[in-house]
Write a protein that holds these residues in place. Structure first.
Motif, PDB file in Angstrom:
ATOM      1  N   CYS A  65       0.871  -1.174   0.000  1.00 36.30           N
ATOM      2  CA  CYS A  65       0.000   0.000   0.000  1.00 36.30           C
ATOM      3  C   CYS A  65       0.907   1.224   0.000  1.00 36.30           C
ATOM      4  CB  CYS A  65      -0.932  -0.043   1.208  1.00 36.30           C
ATOM      5  SG  CYS A  65      -0.020  -0.138   2.775  1.00 36.30           S
ATOM      6  N   TYR A  66       0.534   2.265   0.727  1.00 32.74           N
ATOM      7  CA  TYR A  66       1.370   3.478   0.740  1.00 32.74           C
ATOM      8  C   TYR A  66       2.578   3.305   1.665  1.00 32.74           C
ATOM      9  CZ  TYR A  66      -2.431   5.810  -1.661  1.00 32.74           C
ATOM     10  OH  TYR A  66      -3.381   6.143  -2.583  1.00 32.74           O
ATOM     11  N   TYR A  67       2.287   2.941   2.917  1.00 30.40           N
ATOM     12  CA  TYR A  67       3.355   2.889   3.918  1.00 30.40           C
ATOM     13  C   TYR A  67       3.452   1.553   4.659  1.00 30.40           C
ATOM     14  CZ  TYR A  67       3.317   7.899   3.146  1.00 30.40           C
ATOM     15  OH  TYR A  67       3.360   9.141   2.560  1.00 30.40           O
ATOM     16  N   GLY A  68       2.607   0.619   4.272  1.00 30.37           N
ATOM     17  CA  GLY A  68       2.721  -0.709   4.883  1.00 30.37           C
ATOM     18  C   GLY A  68       1.713  -1.017   5.970  1.00 30.37           C
ATOM     19  N   HIS A  69       0.684  -0.177   6.105  1.00 28.37           N
ATOM     20  CA  HIS A  69      -0.331  -0.468   7.130  1.00 28.37           C
ATOM     21  C   HIS A  69      -1.544  -1.186   6.534  1.00 28.37           C
ATOM     22  CE1 HIS A  69       1.990   1.801   9.935  1.00 28.37           C
ATOM     23  NE2 HIS A  69       1.992   2.843   9.115  1.00 28.37           N
ATOM     24  N   ALA A  70      -2.148  -0.562   5.528  1.00 30.17           N
ATOM     25  CA  ALA A  70      -3.342  -1.162   4.915  1.00 30.17           C
ATOM     26  C   ALA A  70      -3.028  -2.556   4.365  1.00 30.17           C
ATOM     27  CB  ALA A  70      -3.867  -0.264   3.798  1.00 30.17           C
TER      28      ALA A  70
HETATM   29  O1  LIG Z   1      -1.301   2.770   3.032  1.00 30.97           O
HETATM   30  S1  LIG Z   1      -1.095   2.937   4.476  1.00 30.97           S
HETATM   31  O2  LIG Z   1      -2.150   2.257   5.226  1.00 30.97           O
HETATM   32  O3  LIG Z   1       0.227   2.457   4.893  1.00 30.97           O
HETATM   33  S2  LIG Z   1      -1.195   4.814   4.857  1.00 30.97           S
END
Ligand SMILES: O=S(=O)([O-])[S-]
Length: 104
Positions: A65-70
């Protein structure tokens, strides 16, 4: 127990080279269109559901994803559905891009 693994950019590159995982990008469509990891598919809800139901559960899956959370949430979901080799990219596309910028 965690049913997926978190991998760094370097580990994910090894994974891609060695196992040709299915690569899933769970960012917004416009960001996917602006640039994504080679061969990644954009996961919208419909694709996610059909993969959960029909995809080969033994095939490795790399999710970012963007930063690895979703991607961790999505990875967990695939793990819960019985997928055996699920990987979430730590640091997400941001880290991937940063890493590839440095290599150039
Ligand atoms: O895409 S995210 O959940 O890492 S912000």
């Amino acid at each position: 127990m965690k049913n997926f693994k978190t991998v760094s950019v370097a580990e994910s590159e090894q994974l891609i080279a060695a196992q040709q995982p299915m690569i899933l990008d769970c960012r917004d469509l416009k960001d996917y269109r602006a640039g994504h990891i080679e061969n990644a598919m954009h996961v919208h809800e419909q694709l996610r559901d059909s993969l959960l139901r029909k995809a080969d559960k033994t095939k490795p899956l790399l999710i970012y994803c963007y930063y690895g959370h979703a991607s961790e949430h999505l990875a967990e979901m695939f793990g819960d559905f019985g997928f055996q080799a699920v990987y979430s990219l730590a640091g997400g596309y941001a880290d991937w891009k940063e890493q590839h910028k440095l290599e150039r």
